[in-house]
Design an enzyme around this catalytic site. Sequence first.
Site, short mmCIF file in Angstrom:
data_model
loop_
_atom_site.label_atom_id
_atom_site.label_comp_id
_atom_site.label_asym_id
_atom_site.label_seq_id
_atom_site.Cartn_x
_atom_site.Cartn_y
_atom_site.Cartn_z
N ASN A 1 0.87 -1.17 0.00
CA ASN A 1 0.00 0.00 0.00
C ASN A 1 0.91 1.22 0.00
O ASN A 1 1.44 1.61 1.04
CB ASN A 1 -0.91 -0.02 1.24
CG ASN A 1 -1.85 1.18 1.28
OD1 ASN A 1 -1.82 2.05 0.41
ND2 ASN A 1 -2.66 1.27 2.33
N ARG B 1 -2.74 -2.15 -3.38
CA ARG B 1 -3.92 -1.30 -3.21
C ARG B 1 -3.83 -0.17 -4.23
O ARG B 1 -2.84 0.57 -4.28
CB ARG B 1 -3.96 -0.69 -1.81
CG ARG B 1 -5.18 0.21 -1.62
CD ARG B 1 -5.06 1.10 -0.41
NE ARG B 1 -6.23 1.94 -0.26
CZ ARG B 1 -6.24 3.08 0.43
NH1 ARG B 1 -5.14 3.50 1.02
NH2 ARG B 1 -7.34 3.78 0.53
N HIS C 1 -12.72 3.43 -0.21
CA HIS C 1 -12.56 2.56 0.96
C HIS C 1 -13.26 1.22 0.76
O HIS C 1 -13.64 0.54 1.71
CB HIS C 1 -13.09 3.24 2.23
CG HIS C 1 -12.27 4.41 2.67
ND1 HIS C 1 -12.84 5.59 3.13
CD2 HIS C 1 -10.93 4.59 2.73
CE1 HIS C 1 -11.88 6.44 3.44
NE2 HIS C 1 -10.70 5.86 3.21
N GLY D 1 -11.06 7.40 9.79
CA GLY D 1 -9.63 7.49 9.99
C GLY D 1 -9.15 8.83 9.50
O GLY D 1 -9.90 9.81 9.49
N ARG E 1 -8.73 16.74 4.28
CA ARG E 1 -9.65 16.92 3.15
C ARG E 1 -10.97 17.50 3.62
O ARG E 1 -11.47 17.15 4.69
CB ARG E 1 -9.88 15.58 2.44
CG ARG E 1 -8.70 15.11 1.62
CD ARG E 1 -8.88 13.70 1.11
NE ARG E 1 -8.19 12.72 1.94
CZ ARG E 1 -8.30 11.42 1.81
NH1 ARG E 1 -9.13 10.92 0.90
NH2 ARG E 1 -7.64 10.61 2.60
N ASP F 1 -4.75 15.24 13.28
CA ASP F 1 -4.82 14.04 14.11
C ASP F 1 -5.92 14.19 15.16
O ASP F 1 -5.85 15.09 16.01
CB ASP F 1 -3.48 13.79 14.79
CG ASP F 1 -3.37 12.42 15.43
OD1 ASP F 1 -4.35 12.00 16.10
OD2 ASP F 1 -2.33 11.77 15.29
N MET F 2 -6.92 13.32 15.10
CA MET F 2 -8.03 13.40 16.04
C MET F 2 -7.57 13.31 17.49
O MET F 2 -8.13 13.96 18.38
CB MET F 2 -9.05 12.30 15.73
CG MET F 2 -10.27 12.29 16.64
SD MET F 2 -11.25 13.83 16.57
CE MET F 2 -12.07 13.59 14.98
N ARG F 3 -6.55 12.51 17.76
CA ARG F 3 -6.05 12.37 19.13
C ARG F 3 -5.54 13.69 19.67
O ARG F 3 -5.82 14.04 20.82
CB ARG F 3 -4.95 11.31 19.18
CG ARG F 3 -5.43 9.90 18.87
CD ARG F 3 -4.28 8.96 18.60
NE ARG F 3 -3.53 9.35 17.40
CZ ARG F 3 -2.57 8.64 16.86
NH1 ARG F 3 -2.20 7.49 17.41
NH2 ARG F 3 -1.95 9.04 15.75
N GLY G 1 -12.52 5.14 14.24
CA GLY G 1 -13.69 4.30 14.52
C GLY G 1 -13.40 3.17 15.48
O GLY G 1 -14.24 2.81 16.32
N HIS H 1 -10.76 3.10 17.72
CA HIS H 1 -10.01 3.44 18.93
C HIS H 1 -10.50 4.66 19.70
O HIS H 1 -10.04 4.88 20.83
CB HIS H 1 -8.54 3.65 18.57
CG HIS H 1 -7.90 2.45 17.94
ND1 HIS H 1 -7.76 1.25 18.60
CD2 HIS H 1 -7.41 2.26 16.68
CE1 HIS H 1 -7.18 0.39 17.79
NE2 HIS H 1 -6.97 0.97 16.62
N GLU I 1 -7.85 -4.48 5.33
CA GLU I 1 -7.78 -4.32 3.89
C GLU I 1 -6.68 -5.18 3.28
O GLU I 1 -6.81 -5.68 2.16
CB GLU I 1 -7.53 -2.84 3.56
CG GLU I 1 -8.68 -1.94 3.96
CD GLU I 1 -8.25 -0.49 4.15
OE1 GLU I 1 -8.73 0.36 3.37
OE2 GLU I 1 -7.48 -0.22 5.08
#
Length: 399
Positions: free
Chosen positions: A9, A93, A181, A210, A241, A283-285, A330, A332, A379
Amino acid sequence: MAELILVLNAGSSSIKFSAFEAKGDGLSLLLRGQVQGLYTEARFSASDARGAPLSSRTWPPGTELGHAGAISFLADFLRGHGSGHELAAVGHRVVHGGLRFGQAVRVTDEVVEALGKLTPLAPLHQPHNLKPIAILRETRPQLLQVACFDTAFHRDQPEVAQAFALPPSITERGVRRYGFHGLSYEYIASVLADYDASAASGRTIVAHLGNGSSMCALIAGRSVASTMGFTAVDGLPMGTRCGNLDPGVLLYLLDELKMDARSIEDLLYKKSGLLGVSGLSSDMRSLLDSEDPRARLAIDLYVYRIGRELGSLAAAAQGVDAVVFTAGVGEHSALIRERICRDAAWLGLELDPEANRTDGPRISTASSRVAAWVIPTNEELVIARHTQALLSPDEGVAR
Protein backbone atom coordinates in the site's frame (compact mmCIF):
# COMPACT_ATOMS: atom_id res chain seq x y z
CA MET A 1 8.64 -24.07 -0.53
CA ALA A 2 5.50 -22.34 0.72
CA GLU A 3 4.17 -19.50 -1.41
CA LEU A 4 4.46 -15.94 -0.12
CA ILE A 5 2.05 -13.18 -1.11
CA LEU A 6 3.26 -9.63 -0.52
CA VAL A 7 0.72 -6.83 -0.13
CA LEU A 8 1.81 -3.25 -0.78
CA ASN A 9 0.00 0.00 0.00
CA ALA A 10 2.11 2.86 -1.34
CA GLY A 11 1.59 6.53 -0.55
CA SER A 12 3.54 9.64 -1.40
CA SER A 13 6.07 9.20 1.41
CA SER A 14 5.53 5.70 2.74
CA ILE A 15 4.98 2.08 1.78
CA LYS A 16 3.04 -0.22 4.08
CA PHE A 17 3.48 -3.93 3.54
CA SER A 18 2.17 -7.27 4.75
CA ALA A 19 3.45 -10.75 3.90
CA PHE A 20 1.10 -13.74 3.90
CA GLU A 21 1.83 -17.42 3.59
CA ALA A 22 -0.53 -19.10 1.13
CA LYS A 23 -1.45 -22.69 1.99
CA GLY A 24 -4.15 -24.17 -0.18
CA ASP A 25 -7.06 -21.78 0.05
CA GLY A 26 -5.85 -20.35 3.36
CA LEU A 27 -3.72 -17.32 4.20
CA SER A 28 -1.62 -16.74 7.31
CA LEU A 29 -0.06 -13.39 8.16
CA LEU A 30 3.69 -13.74 8.66
CA LEU A 31 4.79 -10.15 9.18
CA ARG A 32 3.89 -6.55 8.45
CA GLY A 33 5.48 -3.14 8.59
CA GLN A 34 6.23 0.05 6.73
CA VAL A 35 8.93 2.28 5.33
CA GLN A 36 8.23 5.92 6.13
CA GLY A 37 9.85 9.22 5.19
CA LEU A 38 10.86 7.98 1.76
CA TYR A 39 12.15 11.38 0.66
CA THR A 40 13.19 12.88 3.99
CA GLU A 41 14.31 10.80 6.98
CA ALA A 42 13.62 7.22 5.98
CA ARG A 43 12.83 4.71 8.68
CA PHE A 44 11.70 1.10 8.58
CA SER A 45 9.87 -1.07 11.08
CA ALA A 46 8.42 -4.56 10.95
CA SER A 47 6.57 -6.80 13.37
CA ASP A 48 5.49 -10.40 13.37
CA ALA A 49 1.92 -11.66 13.13
CA ARG A 50 1.40 -11.10 16.87
CA GLY A 51 2.64 -7.50 16.68
CA ALA A 52 5.98 -8.19 18.35
CA PRO A 53 8.83 -6.01 16.96
CA LEU A 54 10.85 -7.92 14.39
CA SER A 55 13.23 -5.42 12.84
CA SER A 56 13.85 -1.70 12.41
CA ARG A 57 16.24 0.62 10.63
CA THR A 58 16.80 4.33 10.09
CA TRP A 59 18.72 6.07 7.34
CA PRO A 60 20.84 9.23 7.78
CA PRO A 61 18.90 12.54 7.63
CA GLY A 62 18.53 13.78 4.09
CA THR A 63 18.60 10.29 2.58
CA GLU A 64 16.12 10.12 -0.28
CA LEU A 65 15.40 6.42 -0.27
CA GLY A 66 12.44 6.89 -2.58
CA HIS A 67 9.98 4.24 -3.66
CA ALA A 68 12.60 2.35 -5.68
CA GLY A 69 15.03 2.22 -2.77
CA ALA A 70 12.26 1.11 -0.41
CA ILE A 71 11.17 -1.70 -2.74
CA SER A 72 14.78 -2.86 -3.07
CA PHE A 73 15.22 -2.81 0.71
CA LEU A 74 11.98 -4.75 1.26
CA ALA A 75 13.06 -7.39 -1.26
CA ASP A 76 16.31 -7.89 0.67
CA PHE A 77 14.45 -7.93 3.97
CA LEU A 78 12.02 -10.59 2.77
CA ARG A 79 14.87 -12.73 1.48
CA GLY A 80 16.35 -12.66 4.96
CA HIS A 81 13.12 -13.18 6.87
CA GLY A 82 11.12 -15.34 4.48
CA SER A 83 13.07 -18.54 4.93
CA GLY A 84 11.21 -21.47 3.42
CA HIS A 85 8.97 -19.19 1.36
CA GLU A 86 8.93 -18.30 -2.31
CA LEU A 87 7.56 -14.93 -3.39
CA ALA A 88 4.68 -15.87 -5.65
CA ALA A 89 2.82 -12.61 -6.21
CA VAL A 90 2.38 -9.01 -5.10
CA GLY A 91 -1.02 -7.44 -4.49
CA HIS A 92 -1.36 -3.66 -4.62
CA ARG A 93 -3.92 -1.30 -3.21
CA VAL A 94 -4.96 1.02 -6.04
CA VAL A 95 -7.41 3.71 -5.05
CA HIS A 96 -9.22 4.24 -8.35
CA GLY A 97 -10.41 1.61 -10.82
CA GLY A 98 -12.74 3.88 -12.76
CA LEU A 99 -15.61 2.43 -14.78
CA ARG A 100 -13.56 -0.36 -16.26
CA PHE A 101 -12.25 -2.20 -13.22
CA GLY A 102 -14.98 -3.68 -11.05
CA GLN A 103 -12.77 -6.41 -9.62
CA ALA A 104 -9.11 -7.17 -8.95
CA VAL A 105 -7.03 -7.75 -12.09
CA ARG A 106 -3.63 -9.05 -13.13
CA VAL A 107 -1.32 -6.18 -14.02
CA THR A 108 -0.53 -5.93 -17.73
CA ASP A 109 0.76 -3.13 -19.99
CA GLU A 110 -2.82 -2.33 -20.91
CA VAL A 111 -3.94 -2.23 -17.27
CA VAL A 112 -1.04 0.06 -16.29
CA GLU A 113 -1.88 2.46 -19.11
CA ALA A 114 -5.57 2.54 -18.17
CA LEU A 115 -4.83 3.12 -14.47
CA GLY A 116 -2.47 5.96 -15.25
CA LYS A 117 -5.27 7.76 -17.08
CA LEU A 118 -7.30 7.75 -13.85
CA THR A 119 -4.74 9.89 -11.98
CA PRO A 120 -6.84 13.10 -12.31
CA LEU A 121 -9.60 11.34 -10.33
CA ALA A 122 -7.28 10.56 -7.40
CA PRO A 123 -4.25 12.85 -7.73
CA LEU A 124 -2.98 12.33 -4.18
CA HIS A 125 -3.15 8.53 -4.33
CA GLN A 126 -3.12 7.00 -7.82
CA PRO A 127 0.39 7.97 -8.99
CA HIS A 128 1.94 6.73 -5.75
CA ASN A 129 -0.08 3.48 -5.81
CA LEU A 130 1.30 2.82 -9.28
CA LYS A 131 4.99 3.48 -8.52
CA PRO A 132 5.77 0.08 -6.95
CA ILE A 133 3.96 -1.62 -9.83
CA ALA A 134 6.23 0.11 -12.33
CA ILE A 135 9.35 -0.63 -10.27
CA LEU A 136 8.55 -4.34 -9.95
CA ARG A 137 7.62 -4.65 -13.62
CA GLU A 138 11.12 -3.40 -14.42
CA THR A 139 13.04 -5.38 -11.81
CA ARG A 140 10.88 -8.54 -11.64
CA PRO A 141 9.01 -8.66 -14.97
CA GLN A 142 7.86 -12.27 -14.52
CA LEU A 143 6.41 -11.73 -11.06
CA LEU A 144 2.62 -11.76 -10.91
CA GLN A 145 1.21 -8.44 -9.75
CA VAL A 146 -2.45 -7.84 -8.93
CA ALA A 147 -4.21 -4.49 -8.67
CA CYS A 148 -7.03 -4.30 -6.10
CA PHE A 149 -9.31 -1.27 -6.19
CA ASP A 150 -10.94 0.84 -3.51
CA THR A 151 -13.74 1.67 -5.94
CA ALA A 152 -14.60 -1.88 -7.05
CA PHE A 153 -16.86 -2.80 -4.13
CA HIS A 154 -19.24 0.04 -5.04
CA ARG A 155 -19.54 -0.66 -8.76
CA ASP A 156 -22.80 -2.58 -8.33
CA GLN A 157 -24.62 0.24 -6.57
CA PRO A 158 -27.94 1.23 -8.16
CA GLU A 159 -27.32 3.43 -11.19
CA VAL A 160 -29.18 6.33 -9.60
CA ALA A 161 -26.82 6.19 -6.60
CA GLN A 162 -23.84 6.66 -8.93
CA ALA A 163 -25.32 9.47 -11.01
CA PHE A 164 -24.73 13.23 -11.01
CA ALA A 165 -27.38 15.62 -12.36
CA LEU A 166 -25.15 16.66 -15.26
CA PRO A 167 -25.54 16.41 -19.05
CA PRO A 168 -24.60 13.10 -20.72
CA SER A 169 -21.78 14.85 -22.57
CA ILE A 170 -20.04 15.06 -19.20
CA THR A 171 -21.25 11.96 -17.37
CA GLU A 172 -20.43 9.70 -20.33
CA ARG A 173 -16.78 10.65 -19.80
CA GLY A 174 -16.89 8.80 -16.47
CA VAL A 175 -17.97 11.68 -14.25
CA ARG A 176 -20.04 9.86 -11.64
CA ARG A 177 -20.03 8.77 -8.01
CA TYR A 178 -17.53 5.94 -7.49
CA GLY A 179 -17.12 5.63 -3.71
CA PHE A 180 -13.90 4.59 -1.99
CA HIS A 181 -12.56 2.56 0.96
CA GLY A 182 -14.14 -0.40 -0.80
CA LEU A 183 -11.49 -2.86 0.37
CA SER A 184 -12.33 -1.98 3.97
CA TYR A 185 -16.06 -2.31 3.39
CA GLU A 186 -15.55 -5.59 1.58
CA TYR A 187 -13.71 -6.97 4.60
CA ILE A 188 -16.41 -5.82 7.04
CA ALA A 189 -19.09 -7.39 4.83
CA SER A 190 -17.13 -10.66 4.78
CA VAL A 191 -16.94 -10.98 8.58
CA LEU A 192 -20.13 -9.25 9.71
CA ALA A 193 -22.06 -12.52 10.03
CA ASP A 194 -19.52 -13.65 12.63
CA TYR A 195 -20.67 -10.76 14.81
CA ASP A 196 -24.30 -10.21 13.86
CA ALA A 197 -26.06 -12.55 11.42
CA SER A 198 -29.14 -10.37 11.22
CA ALA A 199 -27.08 -7.29 10.33
CA ALA A 200 -25.17 -9.27 7.69
CA SER A 201 -28.39 -10.20 5.94
CA GLY A 202 -30.05 -6.86 6.65
CA ARG A 203 -29.23 -3.15 6.49
CA THR A 204 -25.94 -1.96 7.93
CA ILE A 205 -24.16 1.37 7.86
CA VAL A 206 -20.39 1.13 8.14
CA ALA A 207 -18.35 4.14 9.27
CA HIS A 208 -14.73 3.93 8.13
CA LEU A 209 -13.31 6.72 10.27
CA GLY A 210 -9.63 7.49 9.99
CA ASN A 211 -7.41 10.17 8.50
CA GLY A 212 -9.50 9.46 5.44
CA SER A 213 -13.15 8.96 6.40
CA SER A 214 -16.25 7.72 4.64
CA MET A 215 -19.45 5.81 5.28
CA CYS A 216 -21.28 3.13 3.31
CA ALA A 217 -24.75 1.60 3.44
CA LEU A 218 -24.89 -2.16 2.92
CA ILE A 219 -27.91 -4.33 2.18
CA ALA A 220 -27.09 -8.02 2.65
CA GLY A 221 -23.40 -7.17 2.39
CA ARG A 222 -23.64 -5.20 -0.87
CA SER A 223 -22.92 -1.50 -1.22
CA VAL A 224 -25.99 0.58 -2.06
CA ALA A 225 -24.75 4.09 -1.21
CA SER A 226 -21.60 5.79 0.05
CA THR A 227 -20.51 9.24 1.15
CA MET A 228 -17.54 9.58 -1.20
CA GLY A 229 -18.29 10.29 -4.82
CA PHE A 230 -16.23 11.21 -7.88
CA THR A 231 -13.06 11.62 -5.81
CA ALA A 232 -11.82 10.74 -2.34
CA VAL A 233 -12.19 14.36 -1.23
CA ASP A 234 -16.00 14.12 -1.08
CA GLY A 235 -18.28 13.28 1.84
CA LEU A 236 -17.15 13.60 5.44
CA PRO A 237 -14.55 16.09 6.68
CA MET A 238 -11.26 14.23 7.04
CA GLY A 239 -7.79 14.84 8.41
CA THR A 240 -6.84 17.33 5.71
CA ARG A 241 -9.65 16.92 3.15
CA CYS A 242 -12.72 19.13 3.21
CA GLY A 243 -15.42 16.60 2.40
CA ASN A 244 -18.74 17.74 0.96
CA LEU A 245 -18.53 21.28 -0.45
CA ASP A 246 -20.95 23.48 -2.37
CA PRO A 247 -19.52 23.73 -5.93
CA GLY A 248 -20.28 27.43 -5.74
CA VAL A 249 -17.41 27.77 -3.28
CA LEU A 250 -15.04 26.61 -6.03
CA LEU A 251 -16.37 29.30 -8.37
CA TYR A 252 -15.85 31.86 -5.61
CA LEU A 253 -12.25 30.72 -5.11
CA LEU A 254 -11.64 31.02 -8.85
CA ASP A 255 -13.39 34.32 -9.48
CA GLU A 256 -12.94 36.28 -6.26
CA LEU A 257 -9.71 34.91 -4.77
CA LYS A 258 -8.14 34.28 -8.19
CA MET A 259 -6.93 30.84 -7.14
CA ASP A 260 -5.88 28.45 -9.90
CA ALA A 261 -6.82 24.76 -10.12
CA ARG A 262 -3.62 23.50 -8.46
CA SER A 263 -3.98 25.92 -5.54
CA ILE A 264 -7.58 24.81 -5.03
CA GLU A 265 -6.52 21.16 -5.20
CA ASP A 266 -3.90 21.82 -2.52
CA LEU A 267 -6.50 23.57 -0.35
CA LEU A 268 -9.16 20.88 -0.65
CA TYR A 269 -6.87 17.89 -0.23
CA LYS A 270 -4.12 19.09 2.10
CA LYS A 271 -5.19 22.19 4.02
CA SER A 272 -8.85 21.59 4.91
CA GLY A 273 -10.75 19.12 7.09
CA LEU A 274 -9.75 18.83 10.75
CA LEU A 275 -6.46 20.60 10.07
CA GLY A 276 -8.07 23.48 8.21
CA VAL A 277 -10.84 24.11 10.73
CA SER A 278 -8.67 23.73 13.82
CA GLY A 279 -5.50 25.30 12.47
CA LEU A 280 -3.74 22.86 14.77
CA SER A 281 -3.64 19.25 13.61
CA SER A 282 -5.14 16.63 11.33
CA ASP A 283 -4.82 14.04 14.11
CA MET A 284 -8.03 13.40 16.04
CA ARG A 285 -6.05 12.37 19.13
CA SER A 286 -4.32 15.74 19.27
CA LEU A 287 -7.61 17.59 18.85
CA LEU A 288 -9.30 15.57 21.60
CA ASP A 289 -6.42 16.44 23.94
CA SER A 290 -6.59 20.14 23.10
CA GLU A 291 -8.60 22.79 24.95
CA ASP A 292 -8.44 25.17 22.02
CA PRO A 293 -11.94 26.24 20.88
CA ARG A 294 -10.89 25.65 17.27
CA ALA A 295 -10.14 22.02 18.07
CA ARG A 296 -13.60 21.62 19.59
CA LEU A 297 -15.17 23.21 16.52
CA ALA A 298 -13.35 20.78 14.20
CA ILE A 299 -14.54 17.81 16.26
CA ASP A 300 -18.09 19.16 16.46
CA LEU A 301 -18.21 19.58 12.69
CA TYR A 302 -16.81 16.08 12.15
CA VAL A 303 -19.42 14.48 14.43
CA TYR A 304 -22.23 16.61 12.99
CA ARG A 305 -21.42 15.63 9.44
CA ILE A 306 -21.27 11.95 10.36
CA GLY A 307 -24.72 12.28 11.94
CA ARG A 308 -26.10 13.95 8.81
CA GLU A 309 -24.67 11.26 6.55
CA LEU A 310 -25.92 8.51 8.85
CA GLY A 311 -29.45 9.77 8.32
CA SER A 312 -28.93 10.04 4.57
CA LEU A 313 -27.57 6.49 4.31
CA ALA A 314 -30.40 5.14 6.47
CA ALA A 315 -32.79 6.69 3.96
CA ALA A 316 -30.89 5.18 1.02
CA ALA A 317 -31.02 1.73 2.64
CA GLN A 318 -34.65 2.30 3.73
CA GLY A 319 -33.79 1.47 7.31
CA VAL A 320 -30.89 0.38 9.47
CA ASP A 321 -30.32 -2.71 11.59
CA ALA A 322 -26.75 -2.03 12.66
CA VAL A 323 -23.96 0.55 12.65
CA VAL A 324 -20.33 -0.59 12.43
CA PHE A 325 -17.33 1.55 13.38
CA THR A 326 -13.96 0.72 11.84
CA ALA A 327 -10.53 2.19 10.93
CA GLY A 328 -8.29 4.26 13.22
CA VAL A 329 -10.76 6.68 14.80
CA GLY A 330 -13.69 4.30 14.52
CA GLU A 331 -11.85 1.47 16.25
CA HIS A 332 -10.01 3.44 18.93
CA SER A 333 -11.87 6.63 19.86
CA ALA A 334 -14.57 5.79 22.39
CA LEU A 335 -15.46 9.48 22.76
CA ILE A 336 -16.15 9.99 19.05
CA ARG A 337 -18.21 6.79 18.92
CA GLU A 338 -20.16 7.89 21.99
CA ARG A 339 -21.03 11.27 20.49
CA ILE A 340 -22.11 9.70 17.20
CA CYS A 341 -24.24 7.06 18.94
CA ARG A 342 -25.86 9.59 21.27
CA ASP A 343 -26.84 11.70 18.27
CA ALA A 344 -28.26 8.58 16.60
CA ALA A 345 -30.64 7.80 19.46
CA TRP A 346 -33.51 8.85 17.17
CA LEU A 347 -32.75 5.77 15.06
CA GLY A 348 -33.24 3.52 18.06
CA LEU A 349 -29.53 3.16 18.88
CA GLU A 350 -28.88 2.85 22.61
CA LEU A 351 -25.22 2.99 23.62
CA ASP A 352 -23.70 0.73 26.27
CA PRO A 353 -21.11 3.12 27.81
CA GLU A 354 -19.00 0.42 29.46
CA ALA A 355 -18.84 -1.73 26.34
CA ASN A 356 -17.93 1.35 24.32
CA ARG A 357 -15.15 2.25 26.76
CA THR A 358 -13.55 -1.16 26.22
CA ASP A 359 -14.00 -1.08 22.41
CA GLY A 360 -16.80 -3.66 22.31
CA PRO A 361 -17.08 -5.43 19.94
CA ARG A 362 -20.79 -4.79 20.60
CA ILE A 363 -21.24 -1.31 22.03
CA SER A 364 -25.05 -1.09 22.04
CA THR A 365 -27.32 -2.41 24.75
CA ALA A 366 -29.08 -5.74 24.38
CA SER A 367 -32.41 -3.91 24.04
CA SER A 368 -31.20 -1.41 21.42
CA ARG A 369 -33.31 -1.55 18.25
CA VAL A 370 -30.19 -0.76 16.22
CA ALA A 371 -27.02 -2.68 17.07
CA ALA A 372 -23.67 -0.93 17.16
CA TRP A 373 -20.36 -2.71 16.68
CA VAL A 374 -16.64 -2.01 16.62
CA ILE A 375 -14.99 -4.28 14.05
CA PRO A 376 -11.33 -3.87 13.09
CA THR A 377 -10.85 -3.68 9.35
CA ASN A 378 -8.25 -5.67 7.39
CA GLU A 379 -7.78 -4.32 3.89
CA GLU A 380 -4.47 -6.16 3.52
CA LEU A 381 -6.16 -9.54 3.94
CA VAL A 382 -8.72 -8.65 1.28
CA ILE A 383 -5.92 -7.73 -1.13
CA ALA A 384 -4.10 -10.98 -0.31
CA ARG A 385 -7.28 -12.96 -0.96
CA HIS A 386 -7.81 -11.34 -4.35
CA THR A 387 -4.17 -11.92 -5.25
CA GLN A 388 -4.33 -15.56 -4.20
CA ALA A 389 -7.47 -16.05 -6.29
CA LEU A 390 -5.56 -14.90 -9.38
CA LEU A 391 -2.47 -16.94 -8.58
CA SER A 392 -2.24 -20.17 -10.57
CA PRO A 393 0.27 -22.89 -9.59
CA ASP A 394 2.77 -21.98 -12.31
CA GLU A 395 2.94 -18.26 -11.63
CA GLY A 396 5.32 -18.31 -8.67
CA VAL A 397 8.79 -16.97 -9.41
CA ALA A 398 12.00 -18.13 -7.71
CA ARG A 399 13.93 -15.42 -5.94
